[in-house]
Design a protein around this motif. Structure first.
Motif, short mmCIF file in Angstrom:
data_model
loop_
_atom_site.label_atom_id
_atom_site.label_comp_id
_atom_site.label_asym_id
_atom_site.label_seq_id
_atom_site.Cartn_x
_atom_site.Cartn_y
_atom_site.Cartn_z
N ASP A 1 0.83 -0.96 0.19
CA ASP A 1 0.18 0.39 0.15
C ASP A 1 0.72 1.83 -0.30
N LEU A 2 0.21 2.15 -0.29
CA LEU A 2 0.94 3.67 -0.11
C LEU A 2 0.14 4.38 1.35
N VAL A 3 1.47 5.14 1.53
CA VAL A 3 1.34 5.63 3.12
C VAL A 3 0.92 7.49 1.82
N ASN A 4 -0.74 7.56 2.65
CA ASN A 4 -1.07 9.63 2.26
C ASN A 4 -0.40 10.07 3.44
N ASP A 5 -0.11 11.16 3.60
CA ASP A 5 -0.35 12.16 4.64
C ASP A 5 -0.41 13.66 4.74
N MET A 6 -1.70 13.78 6.30
CA MET A 6 -0.95 15.52 5.66
C MET A 6 0.17 16.05 6.49
N TYR A 7 1.12 15.19 6.93
CA TYR A 7 1.92 15.92 7.53
C TYR A 7 3.35 15.50 6.32
N PHE A 8 3.28 16.12 4.71
CA PHE A 8 3.76 16.00 4.27
C PHE A 8 5.35 17.12 4.58
N GLY B 1 5.68 2.55 2.07
CA GLY B 1 3.68 1.71 2.41
C GLY B 1 4.44 1.64 3.95
N SER B 2 3.25 0.86 4.83
CA SER B 2 2.88 0.48 5.83
C SER B 2 3.25 -1.14 6.00
N ILE B 3 3.95 -0.85 7.74
CA ILE B 3 4.42 -2.20 7.79
C ILE B 3 3.91 -2.73 9.08
N ASP B 4 3.67 -4.19 9.09
CA ASP B 4 2.53 -4.85 10.48
C ASP B 4 3.65 -5.60 11.39
N THR B 5 3.17 -5.73 12.20
CA THR B 5 3.83 -6.44 13.34
C THR B 5 3.45 -7.51 13.79
N SER C 1 3.79 7.27 10.36
CA SER C 1 3.22 8.18 10.30
C SER C 1 2.76 8.72 11.09
N SER C 2 2.00 10.45 10.27
CA SER C 2 1.59 11.29 11.27
C SER C 2 0.46 10.69 11.59
N PRO C 3 -0.57 10.79 12.79
CA PRO C 3 -2.34 10.47 12.91
C PRO C 3 -3.25 11.18 11.68
N LEU C 4 -2.57 11.67 10.85
CA LEU C 4 -3.41 12.58 9.84
C LEU C 4 -3.06 11.52 9.08
N SER C 5 -3.33 10.60 8.81
CA SER C 5 -2.75 9.98 7.20
C SER C 5 -3.17 8.73 7.14
N ARG C 6 -3.14 7.71 5.90
CA ARG C 6 -4.28 7.01 5.38
C ARG C 6 -3.68 6.50 4.72
N PRO D 1 -7.61 18.37 0.53
CA PRO D 1 -7.08 16.67 1.16
C PRO D 1 -9.21 16.86 1.77
N ASP D 2 -9.60 16.09 1.52
CA ASP D 2 -10.94 15.80 2.48
C ASP D 2 -10.54 15.05 4.30
N LYS D 3 -10.17 15.99 4.86
CA LYS D 3 -9.25 15.56 6.65
C LYS D 3 -9.77 15.08 7.44
N ALA D 4 -11.69 14.07 6.74
CA ALA D 4 -12.10 13.43 7.36
C ALA D 4 -11.64 11.85 6.80
N LYS D 5 -11.14 12.37 5.73
CA LYS D 5 -10.96 10.69 5.42
C LYS D 5 -9.40 10.19 5.98
N PHE D 6 -8.81 11.30 6.76
CA PHE D 6 -7.09 11.13 7.10
C PHE D 6 -7.41 10.75 8.49
N ASN D 7 -8.15 9.43 9.11
CA ASN D 7 -8.25 9.00 10.09
C ASN D 7 -8.12 7.44 10.91
N ASN D 8 -6.46 6.86 9.56
CA ASN D 8 -6.10 6.02 9.94
C ASN D 8 -4.74 5.75 10.52
#
Length: 554
Positions: free
Chosen positions: A312-319, A366-370, A383-388, A405-412
């Motif tokens: 996947d790809l990380v989208n981040d509002m702290y860019f 991308g993201s990493i799962d442990t 990533s920051s709290p405001l990312s998806r 960007p729709d800030k409401a979607k950056f909640n993951n």
């Protein structure tokens, strides 16, 4: 009268005795709350071996802005501490621009040595001016010279905040330099090739930095096909393996060789891109490209060690920003624009590797799962709290820069981007059919460490005129990021160079005057500092004369 005379003589004798004794007994007392002037045991150990003079030239002298005068004072004090522990350490403060007639030539020579100046905006009584300062020191020992940066850059920080951060790192900066010139036996690092990793020119700056601490060699896994045992035996001569952005799948035999290297105690750093996407791919007529999962045949390998790289790809509002050209020919303009696929990553833990480092720049990460297993996992960067997350395949289009960007979607957010794994490693091929037979292969190993990072470009330096630039420097926006510091700290930590890492963790608080209050209350404090002493003197004189007249009138 006789008693007072004896008391006076006794006091003079005590003062004389203290002064005489101080010539033979030297003691320093650090009464600061944060132990600012007390060197750590690790720093003392580093300088204990010097038996010949170590000369430190500090390029901070002359008329300096107040915050840099503070940096000069703190630098002098920390060097005095080093000198008090080993008399072979000598230091001088130099004003490189003292001769105004040759200032331009001196600046060019210093910059040619890699000593970048700092341009400081100075405000005085409402007027603004620019000053040039070279916040550097040079440590000289046995015909070797090490450059010491005294100013620590920090995005968005004021001059005072930068100096405060820099003071925190002074002990580390000098201990690091002293360590470089005193290293006698270096550990070994292997740069693993053979699976489409980054070319040397794109990791040249980091390799140059590593050579100050370690010996570096290249290992090509292509030889596993014809001589697997020889490849493993050669790899075992190294203490750490660095794998920088592989783009071609690993064979089972290559994975098994790497596995056995790690089970036998070899450390490793894996910088991985699980999605094929580059910014250059978007610079076409359509302004878009398709991001696709990259198959490296390593999923089962990492799964056994307790991590999973997601496609996947990380989208981040702290860019961080990218620069795009508009217009044609002489009318072309280059404008920085926000790019959410390039997160600006701040460390959120106090782990020694990431403590007090600059923000990092990730690109199409991308993201990493442990995963739960017996190994200890430390998530160093997220990533920051405001990312998806965006799944792939995915069309990435430059037109998103013109969309709000729709800030409401950056909640993951808070997705793991770098994970340190430690423990007694068990082979990923335990209780499985081995892809080949190796002499002395093990299922259960010794204590080791492994760092996984979900962006292969984290180690990639940019080029200018075909020459590598400093890792972490973006030539398009002129910003510096902490990529090199993070990677270097990680390798130092994994190779047990924890003395320097522990010094970095030291906290120092430097108080500064509030410039806004100074401007607002300038007249008030001038009156208090000048007027109050005058008034007190007049009052004292009046009372003294009054008392004197009363005494003699009787």
């Amino acid at each position: 009268m006789k008693k007072a005379f004896v008391t006076t003589l006794l006091a003079l004798f005590i003062l004389f005795a203290i002064n005489f004794t101080s010539q033979f007994v030297y003691t320093r007392f650090d009464l600061t709350e944060d132990g600012r002037f007390t060197l750590s045991n690790e720093a003392v150990d580093i300088i204990s071996s010097f038996e010949k003079p170590v000369i430190v030239d500090v390029l901070l002298d002359g008329e300096l802005p107040p915050e840099f005068a503070k940096l000069r004072t703190e630098t002098k004090q920390i060097l005095e501490e080093f000198a008090s522990e080993n008399s072979q350490i000598k230091f001088n403060f130099i004003d490189p621009l003292e001769d105004s007639g040759s200032a331009e030539q001196t600046m060019a020579e210093l910059q040619g040595l890699g000593l970048t100046p700092a341009q400081i905006t100075v405000e005085d009584n409402g007027s603004m001016s620019q000053e040039i300062v070279f916040p550097w020191a040079l440590v000289n020992y046995d015909n070797n010279t090490v450059k010491v940066p005294l100013l620590k850059n920090k995005l968005g920080a004021s001059s005072e905040e930068r100096v405060n951060n820099s003071v925190q790192q002074l002990e580390y900066a000098f201990a690091d330099a002293f360590s470089k010139i005193s290293i006698q036996e270096k550990k070994q690092i292997a740069i693993v090739k053979g699976n489409g990793e980054l070319d040397d020119i794109y990791i040249a700056d980091f390799l140059t930095t590593l050579r100050d601490y370690y010996n570096i060699g290249a290992i090509t896994l292509d030889s596993v096909e014809t001589n697997p045992q020889g490849t493993l035996d050669q790899l075992k001569q190294y203490d750490l393996a660095l794998i920088a952005k592989p783009t071609q799948a690993f064979s089972d035999e290559e994975k098994f060789v790497m596995d056995q290297f790690m089970v036998n105690g070899g450390k490793s750093v894996w910088l991985m891109d699980q999605v094929t996407m580059e910014l250059d791919s978007l610079l076409n007529e359509n302004g878009n490209a398709v991001a696709l999962p990259r198959e490296l045949n390593l999923t089962d390998f990492f799964f056994r060690y307790g991590v999973r790289f997601n496609t996947d790809l990380v989208n981040d509002m702290y860019f961080t920003q990218i620069v795009l050209a508009t217009g044609e020919g002489n009318d072309s303009q280059y404008n920085p624009v926000p790019w959410m696929y390039h997160p600006m990553v701040f460390a959120k833990t106090n782990h020694p590797i990431v403590n007090n480092i600059e923000a990092l720049r990730f690109q199409f990460a991308g993201s990493i799962d442990t995963l739960a297993n017996a190994y200890h996992k430390e998530i160093l960067l997220t990533s920051s709290p405001l990312s998806r997350l965006e799944g792939t395949p995915k069309v990435v289009d430059l037109n998103i820069i013109s969309q709000t960007p729709d800030k409401a979607k950056f909640n993951n957010g808070n997705k793991a981007l770098a994970v340190l794994i430690t423990g007694k490693f068990t082979s990923a091929y335990k209780n499985r059919i081995k892809p080949l037979q190796l002499n002395g292969s093990k299922d259960d190993g010794i204590e080791s460490a492994m760092l996984v990072i979900s962006d292969g470009d984290l180690i990639k330096n940019q080029l200018r005129n075909g020459r590598p630039l400093e890792l972490g420097y973006d030539k398009w926006t002129n910003n510096y990021y902490g990529n090199k510091e993070f990677l270097l700290n990680s390798i130092n930590f994994m190779l047990d160079d924890k003395g320097l890492i522990n010094i970095r963790s030291k906290k120092v608080a430097i108080p500064f005057l509030d410039q806004k209050k100074i401007a607002a209350q300038k007249t008030k404090w001038q009156l208090m500092n000048i007027g109050v002493p005058v008034v007190l003197t007049l009052v004292f004189g009046f009372l003294f004369n009054y008392y004197r007249k009363r005494s003699y009138s009787k």
